[in-house]
Design a protein around this motif. Sequence first.
Motif, PDB file in Angstrom:
ATOM      1  N   SER A 159       0.859  -0.941  -0.338  1.00  0.00           N
ATOM      2  CA  SER A 159       0.145  -0.183  -0.267  1.00  0.00           C
ATOM      3  C   SER A 159       0.386   1.329  -0.010  1.00  0.00           C
ATOM      4  O   SER A 159       1.615   1.705   0.890  1.00  0.00           O
ATOM      5  N   GLN A 172      -0.260   4.314   0.599  1.00  0.00           N
ATOM      6  CA  GLN A 172      -0.397   4.592   2.430  1.00  0.00           C
ATOM      7  C   GLN A 172       0.582   4.093   3.463  1.00  0.00           C
ATOM      8  O   GLN A 172       1.048   5.075   4.373  1.00  0.00           O
ATOM      9  N   LYS A 173       0.965   3.009   2.967  1.00  0.00           N
ATOM     10  CA  LYS A 173       2.261   2.163   4.305  1.00  0.00           C
ATOM     11  C   LYS A 173       3.300   3.080   3.848  1.00  0.00           C
ATOM     12  O   LYS A 173       3.964   3.065   5.089  1.00  0.00           O
ATOM     13  N   VAL A 231       4.184   5.845   2.989  1.00  0.00           N
ATOM     14  CA  VAL A 231       4.215   7.083   3.321  1.00  0.00           C
ATOM     15  C   VAL A 231       4.227   6.955   4.309  1.00  0.00           C
ATOM     16  O   VAL A 231       5.021   7.664   5.267  1.00  0.00           O
ATOM     17  N   GLU A 232       3.701   5.852   5.904  1.00  0.00           N
ATOM     18  CA  GLU A 232       3.977   6.166   6.676  1.00  0.00           C
ATOM     19  C   GLU A 232       5.270   5.707   7.350  1.00  0.00           C
ATOM     20  O   GLU A 232       6.002   5.936   8.162  1.00  0.00           O
ATOM     21  N   ASN A 265      -3.901  11.715  -3.485  1.00  0.00           N
ATOM     22  CA  ASN A 265      -4.722  11.145  -2.990  1.00  0.00           C
ATOM     23  C   ASN A 265      -3.951   9.525  -2.713  1.00  0.00           C
ATOM     24  O   ASN A 265      -3.639   9.152  -4.115  1.00  0.00           O
ATOM     25  N   ILE A 266      -3.080   8.606  -1.897  1.00  0.00           N
ATOM     26  CA  ILE A 266      -2.557   8.176  -1.618  1.00  0.00           C
ATOM     27  C   ILE A 266      -3.097   6.678  -1.489  1.00  0.00           C
ATOM     28  O   ILE A 266      -2.371   5.638  -1.401  1.00  0.00           O
ATOM     29  N   GLU A 267      -4.608   7.453  -1.304  1.00  0.00           N
ATOM     30  CA  GLU A 267      -5.632   6.024  -0.666  1.00  0.00           C
ATOM     31  C   GLU A 267      -5.391   4.749  -1.934  1.00  0.00           C
ATOM     32  O   GLU A 267      -5.949   5.108  -3.567  1.00  0.00           O
TER      33      GLU A 267
END
Length: 353
Positions: free
Chosen positions: A217, A219-220, A222-223, A249-251
């Motif tokens: 993902s 999103q992961k 980026v985290e 939107n990164i989702e």
Amino acid sequence: MSSITFAFPAVNIKKRYQIALHVLAWLAFGAWVLYYINGNRTLTSHRVMDVLVGFGFWLVIFYVNWSFLIPKYLAKNRLMLYIVAVLALLMLYGLAKSPMDYYVFREFNPNMKAVYTSERLLQYGLGGLMLVFISSALKVTGNYIRNERRNKELENQKLVAELAYLKSQVNPHFLFNTLNNIYSLAYKQSPETPDAIMKLSLLMRYMLYESNDTLVSLQKEVEHINNFIDLQKLRLREQTSIKFNIEGNIEGKQIAPMLMMTLVENAFKHGLVSKNEIGILINLKVGENYLLFSTVNNISTHKKREFGGIGLQNLRQRLKLLYPNRHTLTFEEKDGVFYATLKLYFHDNTPKL
């Protein structure tokens, strides 16, 4: 009470499937010979026997060429020996078939005036040559398809092995840099050392357990980058400027793991120059089917800039393997500032770069 289990190798199943396919093909061919070559004539027992005898010779020619001549001569590029062997096989076929036809079936064919005639031998030769051609064509085509499939499997295995090797290099490289940072904090007896160790545990958990898939993902990812930045901030001066801007939107997006992270590591490795006000700028722009990631950092004016480190070399190679013709990676150094830009498309159906 013990039980006995019989296991049959997969190759036997393939072999039985191939045999069944050959049997069905020959049965279909035999039916065609009986009902079409013989026309509307009555199928007497002698006529059926004639066809069966000829059929036996055809099987011999087909499988002698298939199982012996092609592997022994043609597959080893011994073309002249293969041609000589085929001619010898056709000659033996004519010499054996002609007297059998003459003595066994001549009462049903009054045109047979002699045991051997040039016309009949030519007919046998052309028929046998046709079988040799069909046998060779099927054998060569089958071998080509199998080799292509095998080469594709080997290529995929090589790709997986190479990616695993590259990734195994990325993790130690990253761990080495991070442990050096924590060592610096511990040496200074900083109270922030436990927080740094906790951040490292989060980073390692992601690398060990959450980034094993080909795609993860976005999103992961980026985290993961944010955790890395937080870890770096623990040891930096307050005047250090670190910005991570995200646009789009990164989702719902997926990316190969640890690609962007390599550029982030590189920015911190070469951008933290003493006696200067440090600035690191990270930008991520996400579109419908593309990603644009860039890092900007100061560099030392008295140190030689190296573009061939382990991290960047691995990044280039992984991008080549995972996003062929679907990415660009550029580096630029200008006035003491280093710019790194990565652009890649998420899907295979996007325009090639």
